[in-house]
Scaffold this motif. Structure first.
Motif, mmCIF file in Angstrom:
data_model
loop_
_atom_site.group_PDB
_atom_site.id
_atom_site.type_symbol
_atom_site.label_atom_id
_atom_site.label_comp_id
_atom_site.label_asym_id
_atom_site.label_seq_id
_atom_site.Cartn_x
_atom_site.Cartn_y
_atom_site.Cartn_z
ATOM 1 N N VAL A 92 0.863 -1.179 0.000
ATOM 2 C CA VAL A 92 0.000 0.000 0.000
ATOM 3 C C VAL A 92 0.900 1.229 0.000
ATOM 4 C CG1 VAL A 92 -1.800 1.230 1.255
ATOM 5 C CG2 VAL A 92 -1.750 -1.273 1.294
ATOM 6 N N TYR A 93 0.593 2.178 -0.892
ATOM 7 C CA TYR A 93 1.430 3.365 -1.067
ATOM 8 C C TYR A 93 0.748 4.621 -0.524
ATOM 9 C CZ TYR A 93 4.111 0.380 -4.136
ATOM 10 O OH TYR A 93 4.871 -0.644 -4.637
ATOM 11 N N ASP A 94 1.567 5.600 -0.121
ATOM 12 C CA ASP A 94 1.058 6.905 0.318
ATOM 13 C C ASP A 94 0.432 7.672 -0.834
ATOM 14 O OD1 ASP A 94 1.805 6.732 2.954
ATOM 15 O OD2 ASP A 94 3.719 7.737 2.675
ATOM 16 N N ALA A 95 1.145 7.698 -1.948
ATOM 17 C CA ALA A 95 0.731 8.491 -3.103
ATOM 18 C C ALA A 95 0.441 7.579 -4.285
ATOM 19 C CB ALA A 95 1.830 9.482 -3.474
ATOM 20 N N LYS A 96 -0.273 8.099 -5.243
ATOM 21 C CA LYS A 96 -0.596 7.355 -6.449
ATOM 22 C C LYS A 96 0.677 7.063 -7.243
ATOM 23 C CE LYS A 96 -4.217 8.831 -8.582
ATOM 24 N NZ LYS A 96 -5.123 9.602 -9.459
ATOM 25 N N GLN A 97 0.844 5.803 -7.644
ATOM 26 C CA GLN A 97 1.966 5.373 -8.469
ATOM 27 C C GLN A 97 1.505 5.359 -9.928
ATOM 28 O OE1 GLN A 97 4.991 4.405 -6.750
ATOM 29 N NE2 GLN A 97 3.761 5.417 -5.200
ATOM 30 N N THR A 98 2.411 5.648 -10.849
ATOM 31 C CA THR A 98 2.081 5.655 -12.269
ATOM 32 C C THR A 98 3.177 4.957 -13.045
ATOM 33 O OG1 THR A 98 0.932 7.764 -11.980
ATOM 34 C CG2 THR A 98 1.465 7.146 -14.223
ATOM 35 N N ASP A 99 2.787 4.197 -14.071
ATOM 36 C CA ASP A 99 3.794 3.517 -14.889
ATOM 37 C C ASP A 99 4.529 4.530 -15.772
ATOM 38 O OD1 ASP A 99 1.873 4.072 -16.804
ATOM 39 O OD2 ASP A 99 1.832 2.054 -17.637
ATOM 40 N N GLU A 100 5.598 4.065 -16.419
ATOM 41 C CA GLU A 100 6.453 4.971 -17.198
ATOM 42 C C GLU A 100 5.748 5.578 -18.402
ATOM 43 O OE1 GLU A 100 7.033 0.721 -18.276
ATOM 44 O OE2 GLU A 100 7.399 1.796 -16.419
ATOM 45 N N ASP A 101 4.681 4.948 -18.889
ATOM 46 C CA ASP A 101 3.939 5.487 -20.035
ATOM 47 C C ASP A 101 2.825 6.427 -19.616
ATOM 48 O OD1 ASP A 101 5.488 3.928 -21.767
ATOM 49 O OD2 ASP A 101 4.154 2.208 -21.513
ATOM 50 N N GLY A 102 2.510 6.485 -18.333
ATOM 51 C CA GLY A 102 1.422 7.315 -17.852
ATOM 52 C C GLY A 102 0.053 6.693 -18.086
ATOM 53 N N TYR A 103 0.032 5.431 -18.467
ATOM 54 C CA TYR A 103 -1.227 4.744 -18.772
ATOM 55 C C TYR A 103 -1.936 4.239 -17.518
ATOM 56 C CZ TYR A 103 -4.236 0.884 -20.208
ATOM 57 O OH TYR A 103 -5.290 0.030 -20.350
ATOM 58 N N LEU A 104 -1.178 3.703 -16.576
ATOM 59 C CA LEU A 104 -1.756 3.032 -15.419
ATOM 60 C C LEU A 104 -1.358 3.744 -14.132
ATOM 61 C CD1 LEU A 104 -3.261 0.491 -14.377
ATOM 62 C CD2 LEU A 104 -1.058 -0.670 -14.364
ATOM 63 N N SER A 105 -2.339 3.960 -13.257
ATOM 64 C CA SER A 105 -2.081 4.539 -11.933
ATOM 65 C C SER A 105 -2.689 3.619 -10.880
ATOM 66 C CB SER A 105 -2.709 5.925 -11.816
ATOM 67 O OG SER A 105 -2.103 6.816 -12.719
ATOM 68 N N TRP A 106 -2.015 3.503 -9.728
ATOM 69 C CA TRP A 106 -2.489 2.627 -8.670
ATOM 70 C C TRP A 106 -2.011 3.130 -7.322
ATOM 71 C CZ3 TRP A 106 1.507 1.621 -11.945
ATOM 72 C CH2 TRP A 106 2.742 1.310 -11.380
ATOM 73 N N THR A 107 -2.697 2.686 -6.269
ATOM 74 C CA THR A 107 -2.307 3.024 -4.897
ATOM 75 C C THR A 107 -1.952 1.780 -4.087
ATOM 76 O OG1 THR A 107 -4.632 3.042 -4.270
ATOM 77 C CG2 THR A 107 -3.625 5.177 -4.796
ATOM 78 N N ALA A 108 -2.184 0.593 -4.658
ATOM 79 C CA ALA A 108 -1.842 -0.662 -3.982
ATOM 80 C C ALA A 108 -1.513 -1.734 -5.020
ATOM 81 C CB ALA A 108 -2.993 -1.134 -3.104
ATOM 82 N N ASP A 167 -7.341 3.319 -5.073
ATOM 83 C CA ASP A 167 -8.266 3.813 -4.051
ATOM 84 C C ASP A 167 -9.314 2.766 -3.664
ATOM 85 O OD1 ASP A 167 -6.916 6.269 -4.049
ATOM 86 O OD2 ASP A 167 -8.172 7.042 -5.679
ATOM 87 N N GLY A 168 -8.874 1.514 -3.452
ATOM 88 C CA GLY A 168 -9.755 0.449 -3.004
ATOM 89 C C GLY A 168 -10.473 -0.303 -4.111
ATOM 90 N N ARG A 169 -10.328 0.120 -5.357
ATOM 91 C CA ARG A 169 -10.983 -0.550 -6.479
ATOM 92 C C ARG A 169 -9.956 -1.358 -7.251
ATOM 93 N NH1 ARG A 169 -11.992 1.304 -11.862
ATOM 94 N NH2 ARG A 169 -10.832 3.147 -11.263
ATOM 95 N N VAL A 170 -10.190 -2.663 -7.394
ATOM 96 C CA VAL A 170 -9.256 -3.541 -8.100
ATOM 97 C C VAL A 170 -9.354 -3.254 -9.591
ATOM 98 C CG1 VAL A 170 -8.642 -5.928 -8.606
ATOM 99 C CG2 VAL A 170 -9.445 -5.312 -6.334
#
Length: 97
Positions: free
Chosen positions: A33-49, A67-70
């Motif tokens: 689980v991360y503090d801030a939103k993570q993003t892939d190198e292409d900017g396509y995918l963002s996640w918090t866990a 944010d709790g949504r798979v």
């Protein structure tokens, strides 16, 4: 690093290598689980866990949540790729299931 084991209901101090071995050979999964939103190198995918599991001890699957949504996206890795992608030390919380 501090890892919360939800099955044994305790706090452990484990290394990254020990976590990989528990996932590969111990049939366990790791949630990061991360503090801030993570993003892939292409900017396509963002996640918090992230959720890491192993198929057969050699192949690993990383699933994502925002944010709790798979999310439907996932990534697959072999054991030798884990050093570049499995980074529990950068997570706010690490859970072992």
């Amino acid at each position: 690093m501090k890892v919360i084991d939800k099955i044994k209901k305790c706090e452990c101090d484990l290394s990254t290598e020990e976590l990989i071995e528990l996932v590969a050979k111990g049939n366990r999964q790791v949630d990061l689980v991360y503090d801030a939103k993570q993003t892939d190198e292409d900017g396509y995918l963002s996640w918090t866990a992230e959720n890491w599991t192993s198929v057969d001890g050699k192949r690993f699957i990383r699933s994502y949540s925002l944010d709790g949504r798979v999310l439907s996206e996932y990534s697959t890795y072999n054991k030798y790729d884990m050093k570049g992608y499995f980074l529990p030390e950068s997570a706010k919380e690490v859970y072992l299931n």
